[in-house]
Design an enzyme around this catalytic site. Structure first.
Site, mmCIF file in Angstrom:
data_model
loop_
_atom_site.group_PDB
_atom_site.id
_atom_site.type_symbol
_atom_site.label_atom_id
_atom_site.label_comp_id
_atom_site.label_asym_id
_atom_site.label_seq_id
_atom_site.Cartn_x
_atom_site.Cartn_y
_atom_site.Cartn_z
ATOM 1 N N ILE A 155 10.608 38.906 -12.009
ATOM 2 C CA ILE A 155 11.931 38.390 -12.401
ATOM 3 C C ILE A 155 13.030 39.332 -11.918
ATOM 4 O O ILE A 155 14.051 38.895 -11.379
ATOM 5 C CB ILE A 155 11.998 38.176 -13.931
ATOM 6 C CG1 ILE A 155 10.989 37.106 -14.353
ATOM 7 C CG2 ILE A 155 13.400 37.792 -14.372
ATOM 8 C CD1 ILE A 155 10.770 36.975 -15.858
ATOM 9 N N ASP A 174 12.624 51.362 -12.076
ATOM 10 C CA ASP A 174 11.289 50.836 -12.399
ATOM 11 C C ASP A 174 10.319 51.990 -12.230
ATOM 12 O O ASP A 174 10.560 52.892 -11.412
ATOM 13 C CB ASP A 174 10.924 49.662 -11.460
ATOM 14 C CG ASP A 174 9.730 48.850 -11.959
ATOM 15 O OD1 ASP A 174 8.650 49.437 -12.164
ATOM 16 O OD2 ASP A 174 9.879 47.642 -12.153
ATOM 17 N N CYS A 205 12.319 44.502 -17.817
ATOM 18 C CA CYS A 205 11.047 45.217 -18.000
ATOM 19 C C CYS A 205 10.314 44.619 -19.204
ATOM 20 O O CYS A 205 10.920 43.956 -20.035
ATOM 21 C CB CYS A 205 11.314 46.702 -18.209
ATOM 22 S SG CYS A 205 12.433 47.045 -19.557
ATOM 23 N N PRO A 206 9.004 44.837 -19.296
ATOM 24 C CA PRO A 206 8.287 44.290 -20.459
ATOM 25 C C PRO A 206 8.581 45.108 -21.708
ATOM 26 O O PRO A 206 9.076 46.240 -21.612
ATOM 27 C CB PRO A 206 6.816 44.433 -20.059
ATOM 28 C CG PRO A 206 6.790 45.502 -19.027
ATOM 29 C CD PRO A 206 8.122 45.561 -18.371
ATOM 30 N N THR A 232 17.302 39.179 -21.005
ATOM 31 C CA THR A 232 16.514 37.931 -20.971
ATOM 32 C C THR A 232 15.030 38.272 -21.056
ATOM 33 O O THR A 232 14.186 37.438 -20.764
ATOM 34 C CB THR A 232 16.763 37.139 -19.668
ATOM 35 O OG1 THR A 232 16.448 38.001 -18.561
ATOM 36 C CG2 THR A 232 18.183 36.640 -19.543
ATOM 37 N N SER A 233 14.727 39.521 -21.446
ATOM 38 C CA SER A 233 13.326 39.947 -21.381
ATOM 39 C C SER A 233 12.625 39.822 -22.734
ATOM 40 O O SER A 233 11.933 38.832 -22.979
ATOM 41 C CB SER A 233 13.253 41.368 -20.835
ATOM 42 O OG SER A 233 11.961 41.633 -20.388
ATOM 43 N N ARG A 234 12.785 40.793 -23.601
ATOM 44 C CA ARG A 234 12.259 40.698 -24.962
ATOM 45 C C ARG A 234 13.270 41.340 -25.912
ATOM 46 O O ARG A 234 13.856 42.378 -25.592
ATOM 47 C CB ARG A 234 10.914 41.419 -25.100
ATOM 48 C CG ARG A 234 9.725 40.643 -24.528
ATOM 49 C CD ARG A 234 9.399 39.380 -25.345
ATOM 50 N NE ARG A 234 8.277 38.644 -24.808
ATOM 51 C CZ ARG A 234 8.372 37.627 -23.939
ATOM 52 N NH1 ARG A 234 9.546 37.214 -23.502
ATOM 53 N NH2 ARG A 234 7.282 37.009 -23.518
ATOM 54 N N ASP A 258 19.265 36.317 -24.357
ATOM 55 C CA ASP A 258 18.420 35.115 -24.438
ATOM 56 C C ASP A 258 17.260 35.370 -25.389
ATOM 57 O O ASP A 258 16.487 34.460 -25.680
ATOM 58 C CB ASP A 258 17.882 34.762 -23.037
ATOM 59 C CG ASP A 258 17.117 33.453 -23.031
ATOM 60 O OD1 ASP A 258 17.632 32.469 -23.607
ATOM 61 O OD2 ASP A 258 16.005 33.402 -22.459
ATOM 62 N N GLU A 263 13.680 36.993 -33.401
ATOM 63 C CA GLU A 263 13.859 35.579 -33.045
ATOM 64 C C GLU A 263 12.731 34.702 -33.584
ATOM 65 O O GLU A 263 12.879 33.482 -33.677
ATOM 66 C CB GLU A 263 13.944 35.420 -31.519
ATOM 67 C CG GLU A 263 12.616 35.716 -30.797
ATOM 68 C CD GLU A 263 12.691 35.523 -29.282
ATOM 69 O OE1 GLU A 263 13.630 36.040 -28.661
ATOM 70 O OE2 GLU A 263 11.787 34.850 -28.738
ATOM 71 N N HIS A 295 16.125 31.774 -26.169
ATOM 72 C CA HIS A 295 14.922 31.982 -25.337
ATOM 73 C C HIS A 295 14.670 30.779 -24.421
ATOM 74 O O HIS A 295 13.595 30.183 -24.438
ATOM 75 C CB HIS A 295 13.694 32.252 -26.229
ATOM 76 C CG HIS A 295 12.668 33.106 -25.534
ATOM 77 N ND1 HIS A 295 12.017 34.148 -26.141
ATOM 78 C CD2 HIS A 295 12.178 33.068 -24.267
ATOM 79 C CE1 HIS A 295 11.180 34.699 -25.295
ATOM 80 N NE2 HIS A 295 11.254 34.064 -24.143
HETATM 81 P P1 NAD Z 1 6.478 41.813 -14.222
HETATM 82 O O1 NAD Z 1 5.246 42.363 -14.842
HETATM 83 O O2 NAD Z 1 6.373 41.116 -12.898
HETATM 84 O O3 NAD Z 1 7.548 42.984 -14.046
HETATM 85 C C1 NAD Z 1 7.812 43.943 -15.019
HETATM 86 C C2 NAD Z 1 8.309 45.199 -14.286
HETATM 87 O O4 NAD Z 1 8.690 46.137 -15.276
HETATM 88 C C3 NAD Z 1 7.224 45.847 -13.425
HETATM 89 O O5 NAD Z 1 7.739 46.093 -12.124
HETATM 90 C C4 NAD Z 1 6.920 47.150 -14.156
HETATM 91 O O6 NAD Z 1 6.579 48.223 -13.288
HETATM 92 C C5 NAD Z 1 8.257 47.410 -14.838
HETATM 93 N N1 NAD Z 1 8.164 48.329 -15.965
HETATM 94 C C6 NAD Z 1 7.132 48.543 -16.810
HETATM 95 N N2 NAD Z 1 7.454 49.509 -17.694
HETATM 96 C C7 NAD Z 1 8.711 49.899 -17.383
HETATM 97 C C8 NAD Z 1 9.589 50.867 -17.902
HETATM 98 N N3 NAD Z 1 9.234 51.644 -18.924
HETATM 99 N N4 NAD Z 1 10.812 50.998 -17.352
HETATM 100 C C9 NAD Z 1 11.181 50.230 -16.285
HETATM 101 N N5 NAD Z 1 10.391 49.312 -15.733
HETATM 102 C C10 NAD Z 1 9.166 49.149 -16.273
HETATM 103 O O7 NAD Z 1 7.134 40.881 -15.311
HETATM 104 P P2 NAD Z 1 8.190 39.697 -15.068
HETATM 105 O O8 NAD Z 1 7.464 38.434 -14.770
HETATM 106 O O9 NAD Z 1 9.238 40.163 -14.126
HETATM 107 O O10 NAD Z 1 8.778 39.527 -16.541
HETATM 108 C C11 NAD Z 1 9.546 40.546 -17.147
HETATM 109 C C12 NAD Z 1 9.716 40.238 -18.612
HETATM 110 O O11 NAD Z 1 10.533 39.071 -18.742
HETATM 111 C C13 NAD Z 1 8.409 39.859 -19.324
HETATM 112 O O12 NAD Z 1 7.742 41.002 -19.808
HETATM 113 C C14 NAD Z 1 8.884 38.983 -20.431
HETATM 114 O O13 NAD Z 1 9.060 39.788 -21.575
HETATM 115 C C15 NAD Z 1 10.243 38.468 -19.975
HETATM 116 N N6 NAD Z 1 10.292 37.011 -19.802
HETATM 117 C C16 NAD Z 1 11.276 36.318 -20.425
HETATM 118 C C17 NAD Z 1 11.368 34.939 -20.272
HETATM 119 C C18 NAD Z 1 12.462 34.126 -20.917
HETATM 120 O O14 NAD Z 1 12.336 32.889 -21.014
HETATM 121 N N7 NAD Z 1 13.551 34.718 -21.353
HETATM 122 C C19 NAD Z 1 10.422 34.268 -19.483
HETATM 123 C C20 NAD Z 1 9.439 35.016 -18.839
HETATM 124 C C21 NAD Z 1 9.383 36.381 -19.003
#
Ligand code: NAD
Length: 330
Positions: A155, A174, A205-206, A232-234, A258, A263, A295
């Site tokens: 993302i 990252d 990031c996750p 938009t992550s968590r 988001d 939530e 979300h």
């Molecule tokens: P991904 O696994 O492809 O990418 C996550 C990136 O974060 C990786 O490059 C990883 O190296 C990096 N990372 C891990 N720990 C880190 C840290 N401490 N500091 C910085 N970077 C770090 O995941 P993605 O598919 O890009 O999704 C990212 C997040 O988006 C998911 O974990 C999920 O929580 C969230 N998400 C939200 C929605 C939504 O509807 N809002 C939908 C899908 C995913």
């Protein structure tokens, strides 16, 4: 293969039912979340399918294991709600859908940025009431602004490409830098440099132990005054009460969410006739420079179809005893 599908909305049922045609998979849909109180529903099933706010902790996993559940098939990318170690110990396989549509979430982050910047959320209501005054709606050009992206996985990469297209200078952080983004002109920095220089910061990031409450009073102090923060992550990446203090002081000029730490008891439900019992969330909604969506970053036609397709492939993997998709986590 009999699968109990939890946290189902009509749109999930439609897409999963469509894609399951012709497959030897029996899906039973439950509107309720999977949690300690609902594990009794899984009796007689081989697997469960879950979503972002289902609770799949060790207690739940033990109860699933006792009832013969062999797998947890997530319909989402994030898996912070699953105790993976416990699942491994119990021999329960866990699958997720990591790349159903990175673009959908990245584009939603952009939607939040554009809304907050050009104040379309306020303009919409003004114009409906015949108020065409522009005072209070002043925005800024994105071109030339510095945008920080924390987490450049699927993302984050899509987001960086979008912002690059707008002519922004993109700073990335990252733990594993991405060469393609560097080739595009995005610059990897340490977190403090990103905080100090970015006018807009977007989290991709996750959620894990190292990122929990990544945005807090201390990190906010390192940011530019009036920064725009997008999550938009968590939800638990942001300490919401510290963010509120940041909004009062002006440190945060714009906040787009988001996701929200608590939530689980709110999102995906129509609560418009209820009194919401979360005063922090309620307070957040009162700021004119805060936009919250429930979300929906993932919620596009393309993403729903891809989620259903991959979920069914993951279920088929179970039958064939091989990881067809490569999306097995435990
Ligand atoms: P991904 O696994 O492809 O990418 C996550 C990136 O974060 C990786 O490059 C990883 O190296 C990096 N990372 C891990 N720990 C880190 C840290 N401490 N500091 C910085 N970077 C770090 O995941 P993605 O598919 O890009 O999704 C990212 C997040 O988006 C998911 O974990 C999920 O929580 C969230 N998400 C939200 C929605 C939504 O509807 N809002 C939908 C899908 C995913």
């Amino acid at each position: 293969m009999r699968v109990a599908v939890f946290s189902c909305k009509p749109y999930d049922i439609r897409t999963l039912t469509n894609q399951a045609k012709g497959l030897e998979v029996e899906l039973s849909f439950f509107e309720s979340k999977l949690c300690e109180e609902t594990t009794s529903l899984v009796q007689g099933y081989d697997a469960v399918s879950c979503f972002v706010n289902d609770v799949i902790n060790s207690k739940v996993l033990y109860q699933l294991s006792e009832q013969g559940i062999k797998a947890v098939v997530l319909r989402c990318a994030g898996y912070n709600n699953v105790d993976l170690d416990c699942a491994k110990n119990l021999g329960i396989e866990v699958y997720h859908v990591p790349d159903y549509s990175p673009t959908s979430v990245a584009e939603h982050a952009l939607a939040l940025i554009m809304t907050l910047n050009r104040k379309t959320h306020r303009a919409y209501h003004r114009v409906k009431e015949g108020n065409f005054a522009l005072e209070g709606l002043l925005g800024f050009n994105l071109q030339g602004k510095t945008v920080g992206c924390i987490g450049t996985g699927r993302i984050g990469q899509a987001f960086c490409r979008i912002m690059n297209g707008f002519g922004c200078q993109v700073l990335c952080y990252d733990i594993e830098p991405n060469q393609e983004l560097m080739d595009l002109g995005c610059e990897y920095t340490d977190l403090d440099t990103l905080f100090a220089n970015s006018q807009i910061i977007s989290l991709h990031c996750p959620l894990n132990a190292s990122t929990h409450h990544l945005i807090n009073q201390q990190t906010l102090e390192k940011m530019r005054d009036g920064v725009m923060l997008i999550n938009t992550s968590r939800g638990a990446l942001v300490h919401a009460q510290d963010a509120i203090q940041g909004l009062y002081s002006g440190k945060i000029g714009y906040l787009g969410l988001d996701v929200y730490e608590y939530e689980g008891s709110l999102f995906f439900e129509d609560m418009s006739s209820d009194i919401i019992q979360d005063s922090v969330f309620q307070l957040l909604l009162t700021f004119p420079n805060v936009v919250v969506t429930g979300h929906q970053g993932y919620f596009t036609e393309e993403a729903l179809a891809h989620i259903a397709q991959t979920t069914l492939e993951n279920i088929t993997s179970l039958e064939e005893h091989k990881d067809r998709t490569g999306y097995r986590l435990a």
